[in-house]
Motif scaffolding. Structure first.
Motif, PDB file in Angstrom:
ATOM      1  N   PHE A 151      -7.269  -8.427  -5.843  1.00  0.00           N
ATOM      2  CA  PHE A 151      -6.085  -7.623  -6.126  1.00  0.00           C
ATOM      3  C   PHE A 151      -5.223  -8.297  -7.189  1.00  0.00           C
ATOM      4  O   PHE A 151      -4.766  -7.652  -8.142  1.00  0.00           O
ATOM      5  CB  PHE A 151      -5.265  -7.409  -4.847  1.00  0.00           C
ATOM      6  CG  PHE A 151      -3.881  -6.875  -5.114  1.00  0.00           C
ATOM      7  CD1 PHE A 151      -3.668  -5.517  -5.235  1.00  0.00           C
ATOM      8  CD2 PHE A 151      -2.788  -7.735  -5.269  1.00  0.00           C
ATOM      9  CE1 PHE A 151      -2.397  -5.016  -5.503  1.00  0.00           C
ATOM     10  CE2 PHE A 151      -1.520  -7.245  -5.532  1.00  0.00           C
ATOM     11  CZ  PHE A 151      -1.321  -5.881  -5.651  1.00  0.00           C
ATOM     12  N   ASN A 294      -1.255  -3.038   3.957  1.00  0.00           N
ATOM     13  CA  ASN A 294      -2.172  -3.102   2.818  1.00  0.00           C
ATOM     14  C   ASN A 294      -1.383  -3.482   1.563  1.00  0.00           C
ATOM     15  O   ASN A 294      -1.116  -2.663   0.693  1.00  0.00           O
ATOM     16  CB  ASN A 294      -2.877  -1.759   2.622  1.00  0.00           C
ATOM     17  CG  ASN A 294      -4.005  -1.839   1.610  1.00  0.00           C
ATOM     18  OD1 ASN A 294      -4.315  -2.919   1.098  1.00  0.00           O
ATOM     19  ND2 ASN A 294      -4.611  -0.712   1.318  1.00  0.00           N
ATOM     20  N   SER A 299      -6.308  -6.569   1.492  1.00  0.00           N
ATOM     21  CA  SER A 299      -7.505  -5.716   1.538  1.00  0.00           C
ATOM     22  C   SER A 299      -8.761  -6.447   1.075  1.00  0.00           C
ATOM     23  O   SER A 299      -9.871  -5.927   1.223  1.00  0.00           O
ATOM     24  CB  SER A 299      -7.297  -4.453   0.686  1.00  0.00           C
ATOM     25  OG  SER A 299      -7.059  -4.797  -0.670  1.00  0.00           O
ATOM     26  N   ASP A 300      -8.609  -7.665   0.528  1.00  0.00           N
ATOM     27  CA  ASP A 300      -9.781  -8.476   0.190  1.00  0.00           C
ATOM     28  C   ASP A 300     -10.481  -8.995   1.447  1.00  0.00           C
ATOM     29  O   ASP A 300     -11.673  -9.304   1.411  1.00  0.00           O
ATOM     30  CB  ASP A 300      -9.369  -9.689  -0.667  1.00  0.00           C
ATOM     31  CG  ASP A 300      -9.219  -9.324  -2.136  1.00  0.00           C
ATOM     32  OD1 ASP A 300      -9.027  -8.134  -2.418  1.00  0.00           O
ATOM     33  OD2 ASP A 300      -9.285 -10.222  -2.979  1.00  0.00           O
ATOM     34  N   THR A 303     -10.980  -4.736   6.040  1.00  0.00           N
ATOM     35  CA  THR A 303     -11.476  -3.392   5.752  1.00  0.00           C
ATOM     36  C   THR A 303     -11.050  -2.488   6.894  1.00  0.00           C
ATOM     37  O   THR A 303     -11.406  -2.731   8.057  1.00  0.00           O
ATOM     38  CB  THR A 303     -13.007  -3.380   5.623  1.00  0.00           C
ATOM     39  OG1 THR A 303     -13.392  -4.277   4.576  1.00  0.00           O
ATOM     40  CG2 THR A 303     -13.517  -1.980   5.313  1.00  0.00           C
ATOM     41  N   ASN A 304     -10.270  -1.465   6.584  1.00  0.00           N
ATOM     42  CA  ASN A 304      -9.675  -0.625   7.614  1.00  0.00           C
ATOM     43  C   ASN A 304     -10.728  -0.043   8.556  1.00  0.00           C
ATOM     44  O   ASN A 304     -11.695   0.582   8.115  1.00  0.00           O
ATOM     45  CB  ASN A 304      -8.881   0.508   6.967  1.00  0.00           C
ATOM     46  CG  ASN A 304      -8.070   1.289   7.982  1.00  0.00           C
ATOM     47  OD1 ASN A 304      -7.408   0.708   8.841  1.00  0.00           O
ATOM     48  ND2 ASN A 304      -8.126   2.604   7.907  1.00  0.00           N
ATOM     49  N   LEU A 310      -5.485  -1.358   8.559  1.00  0.00           N
ATOM     50  CA  LEU A 310      -4.548  -1.457   7.448  1.00  0.00           C
ATOM     51  C   LEU A 310      -3.542  -0.323   7.555  1.00  0.00           C
ATOM     52  O   LEU A 310      -3.909   0.831   7.814  1.00  0.00           O
ATOM     53  CB  LEU A 310      -5.284  -1.362   6.108  1.00  0.00           C
ATOM     54  CG  LEU A 310      -6.185  -2.535   5.715  1.00  0.00           C
ATOM     55  CD1 LEU A 310      -6.947  -2.208   4.436  1.00  0.00           C
ATOM     56  CD2 LEU A 310      -5.386  -3.811   5.543  1.00  0.00           C
ATOM     57  N   ARG A 312       0.422   1.276   5.872  1.00  0.00           N
ATOM     58  CA  ARG A 312       1.361   1.242   4.750  1.00  0.00           C
ATOM     59  C   ARG A 312       2.652   0.562   5.199  1.00  0.00           C
ATOM     60  O   ARG A 312       3.104   0.787   6.333  1.00  0.00           O
ATOM     61  CB  ARG A 312       1.656   2.663   4.265  1.00  0.00           C
ATOM     62  CG  ARG A 312       0.482   3.362   3.613  1.00  0.00           C
ATOM     63  CD  ARG A 312       0.813   4.810   3.286  1.00  0.00           C
ATOM     64  NE  ARG A 312       1.024   5.590   4.498  1.00  0.00           N
ATOM     65  CZ  ARG A 312       1.467   6.862   4.521  1.00  0.00           C
ATOM     66  NH1 ARG A 312       1.773   7.463   3.378  1.00  0.00           N
ATOM     67  NH2 ARG A 312       1.617   7.499   5.661  1.00  0.00           N
TER      68      ARG A 312
END
Length: 362
Positions: A151, A294, A299-300, A303-304, A310, A312
């Protein structure tokens, strides 16, 4: 003939613990490197930048301490026969201070390495063209910018017209063997954990809003940490009649922290800004399921729906929804926790990153 060790001027945080008693991510990252097998091949010259207090300091006090550090750094660059200058930094003034050292070292023909580790750096770059231009000048003087995840590399490349090979991804690391990862049964009630600063940016008030909606469910939340909102949050627990659902225990350290992580079922970390938080990696190493925002490089590693959830930032209803999913299917807690443990051991162990640092140093 024994090979001469390269000298590395390392600017970072090297105390064993902060003034609050906790061990921050940058503190762990710096100390773990200098105490690793790298010390067999490289000679460290350390300049500590840890603040003496977590209380607000006057501008003159901060300026005085920064000038002292700069003088010391310039002295070593000029007379210390160093080969490499490396700085770990946060955002704002810290970034600019370390960047000045990096630029000076480059002028003196030293190899330069910079590792920004602050989620707020995005806001500072996006909101100020002047600050962004300063970052660009610093990056131009840096041989290698260490990014905490893909990211961050993508963000820097999208915002600065610089060569791709300048930015090297080294995932944030942890000594996972320090943590208890033995499989255990799910607690009754299910144990939730918030581990970090008790302040708005960490999303702790969103956790409170979620707990209001979950009142009466088979859960218990522990808040482990302190911060500017600690007393106000404690008062809010009482006002919302949640004293049976939420415990506040302050900072917890060492073996007590390892035990708390292992005995928790789910870590909740709904931060608004992050690099790649140590508390997340600690929970993953402890075979604990996670609900995390996230943001940054999270996110690296998450994984949702595979090794955690994850969400918001600023969405307490999403925290509530994820907790309800775990309540409906307790097996999902173990599945996510097991997958998270595999992820952190393969991508974020100290042993995995040391060869990457060696390649950069050479």
């Amino acid at each position: 003939m024994k090979k001469k060790k390269k000298k590395i001027l390392f600017i970072g945080s090297f105390k064993s613990k902060s003034t609050t008693g906790h061990v921050g991510g940058q503190m762990f990252a710096c100390n773990s490197l200098i105490n690793s097998e790298l010390k067999d091949n490289y000679e460290w010259i350390l300049i500590d930048t840890t603040a003496n207090t977590n209380l607000k300091r006057s501008f003159l006090n901060r300026l005085f301490m920064a000038i002292l550090r700069l003088i010391k750094s310039f002295y070593y660059i000029l007379f210390g026969r160093i080969d490499i200058a490396m700085a770990f930094c946060s955002g704002g003034h810290s970034f600019l201070e370390k960047g000045l050292v990096i630029r000076f070292a480059k002028l003196c023909n030293k190899k330069t390495i910079l590792a920004p580790r602050d989620g707020f750096l995005i806001d500072q770059i996006n909101n100020s063209e002047a600050f962004k231009n300063k970052v660009l000048r610093i990056f131009k003087s840096t041989d290698t910018v260490i990014c905490q995840g893909t990211f961050w590399k993508s963000y820097f490349l999208n915002n600065f017209d610089l060569p791709k090979d300048k930015f090297i991804v080294i995932n944030n690391w942890i000594k996972s063997t320090n943590y208890q990862s033995k499989k255990r049964s799910i607690n009754n009630p299910i144990q939730l954990l918030f581990l970090g600063w008790v302040e708005k940016n960490k999303g702790v008030w969103d956790v409170l809003e979620a707990m209001k909606q979950l009142k009466g469910e088979n859960i218990k939340l522990t808040i482990a940490g302190k911060g500017e909102d600690f007393d106000r949050f404690k008062k809010a627990i009482i006002e919302n009649d949640l004293t049976n659902e939420i415990d506040m225990i302050g900072w917890i350290l060492g073996s007590d922290k390892y035990k708390l992580l292992h005995n928790s079922d789910i870590l909740i970390l709904p931060s608004y800004r992050e690099g790649l938080p140590n508390s997340l990696l600690e929970a993953m190493s402890s075979r604990t399921a996670v609900i995390v925002s996230n943001v940054g490089a999270i996110s690296d590693v998450i994984t949702n729906g595979l090794n955690g959830f994850l969400i918001r930032p600023g969405k307490p209803q999403e925290i509530e929804s994820c907790i309800r999913k775990y309540l409906m299917d307790n097996n999902l807690i173990n599945t996510h926790a097991e997958n998270a443990l595999k992820t952190v051991r393969s991508k974020n162990s100290l042993e995995a990153v040391l060869p990457l640092f060696k390649s950069i140093f050479e």
